[in-house]
Write a protein that holds these residues in place. Structure first.
Motif, PDB file in Angstrom:
ATOM      1  N   LEU A 154      -5.827  -8.295   3.991  1.00  0.00           N
ATOM      2  CA  LEU A 154      -4.496  -8.278   4.594  1.00  0.00           C
ATOM      3  C   LEU A 154      -3.484  -9.091   3.780  1.00  0.00           C
ATOM      4  CD1 LEU A 154      -5.439  -8.676   8.349  1.00  0.00           C
ATOM      5  CD2 LEU A 154      -4.589  -6.609   7.224  1.00  0.00           C
ATOM      6  N   LYS A 155      -3.972  -9.938   2.881  1.00  0.00           N
ATOM      7  CA  LYS A 155      -3.079 -10.728   2.022  1.00  0.00           C
ATOM      8  C   LYS A 155      -2.415  -9.880   0.943  1.00  0.00           C
ATOM      9  CE  LYS A 155      -5.352 -15.193   2.556  1.00  0.00           C
ATOM     10  NZ  LYS A 155      -5.993 -16.310   1.855  1.00  0.00           N
ATOM     11  N   ASP A 156      -2.962  -8.697   0.677  1.00  0.00           N
ATOM     12  CA  ASP A 156      -2.439  -7.819  -0.381  1.00  0.00           C
ATOM     13  C   ASP A 156      -1.176  -7.118   0.110  1.00  0.00           C
ATOM     14  OD1 ASP A 156      -1.950  -6.074  -2.428  1.00  0.00           O
ATOM     15  OD2 ASP A 156      -3.884  -5.049  -2.322  1.00  0.00           O
ATOM     16  N   ASP A 157      -0.005  -7.593  -0.346  1.00  0.00           N
ATOM     17  CA  ASP A 157       1.251  -7.002   0.118  1.00  0.00           C
ATOM     18  C   ASP A 157       1.540  -5.639  -0.509  1.00  0.00           C
ATOM     19  OD1 ASP A 157       1.871  -7.953  -2.387  1.00  0.00           O
ATOM     20  OD2 ASP A 157       3.430  -9.325  -1.720  1.00  0.00           O
ATOM     21  N   ASN A 158       0.684  -5.173  -1.414  1.00  0.00           N
ATOM     22  CA  ASN A 158       0.799  -3.807  -1.913  1.00  0.00           C
ATOM     23  C   ASN A 158       0.177  -2.810  -0.938  1.00  0.00           C
ATOM     24  OD1 ASN A 158       2.064  -4.470  -4.390  1.00  0.00           O
ATOM     25  ND2 ASN A 158       0.088  -5.117  -5.203  1.00  0.00           N
ATOM     26  N   ARG A 159      -0.639  -3.321   0.003  1.00  0.00           N
ATOM     27  CA  ARG A 159      -1.308  -2.462   0.984  1.00  0.00           C
ATOM     28  C   ARG A 159      -0.863  -2.731   2.416  1.00  0.00           C
ATOM     29  NH1 ARG A 159      -7.510  -2.609   0.331  1.00  0.00           N
ATOM     30  NH2 ARG A 159      -7.262  -0.913   1.811  1.00  0.00           N
ATOM     31  N   TRP A 160      -0.464  -3.973   2.706  1.00  0.00           N
ATOM     32  CA  TRP A 160      -0.155  -4.364   4.078  1.00  0.00           C
ATOM     33  C   TRP A 160       1.145  -5.145   4.177  1.00  0.00           C
ATOM     34  CZ3 TRP A 160      -2.950  -2.025   7.592  1.00  0.00           C
ATOM     35  CH2 TRP A 160      -4.227  -1.604   7.264  1.00  0.00           C
ATOM     36  N   ILE A 161       1.908  -4.878   5.245  1.00  0.00           N
ATOM     37  CA  ILE A 161       3.115  -5.628   5.571  1.00  0.00           C
ATOM     38  C   ILE A 161       2.885  -6.277   6.926  1.00  0.00           C
ATOM     39  CG2 ILE A 161       5.590  -5.484   6.074  1.00  0.00           C
ATOM     40  CD1 ILE A 161       5.628  -2.933   4.343  1.00  0.00           C
ATOM     41  N   MET A 162       3.191  -7.562   7.022  1.00  0.00           N
ATOM     42  CA  MET A 162       3.019  -8.266   8.290  1.00  0.00           C
ATOM     43  C   MET A 162       4.053  -7.761   9.311  1.00  0.00           C
ATOM     44  SD  MET A 162       2.674 -12.383   8.711  1.00  0.00           S
ATOM     45  CE  MET A 162       1.775 -12.572   7.188  1.00  0.00           C
TER      46      MET A 162
END
Length: 71
Positions: free
Chosen positions: A60-68
């Motif tokens: 979930l830390k990968d901002d290329n895959r996930w947005i909070m």
């Protein structure tokens, strides 16, 4: 990189950057811990169809895959 507080991971909301099968919004429905209470994985539930996926919570830390949050 998304900054995540492990204590606030449960019930947090996430948006997939590249949705698959119209699954864009997710909620962390379960946090899986080891014997030492260290978080090792989490279960993400798709909001649209309630499908559940287990994954390493560090992904979930990968901002290329996930947005909070839900965008």
């Amino acid at each position: 990189m998304n900054r995540i507080n492990p204590d606030k991971l449960l019930l947090s909301k996430w948006t997939a950057v590249q949705p698959e099968q119209k699954e864009r919004h997710f909620i962390v429905s379960k946090v899986i811990r080891s014997d030492g209470e260290t978080i090792i994985a989490c279960e993400l539930e798709a909001v649209i169809n309630k499908k559940v996926y287990e994954m390493d919570w560090q992904q979930l830390k990968d901002d290329n895959r996930w947005i909070m949050g839900w965008k």
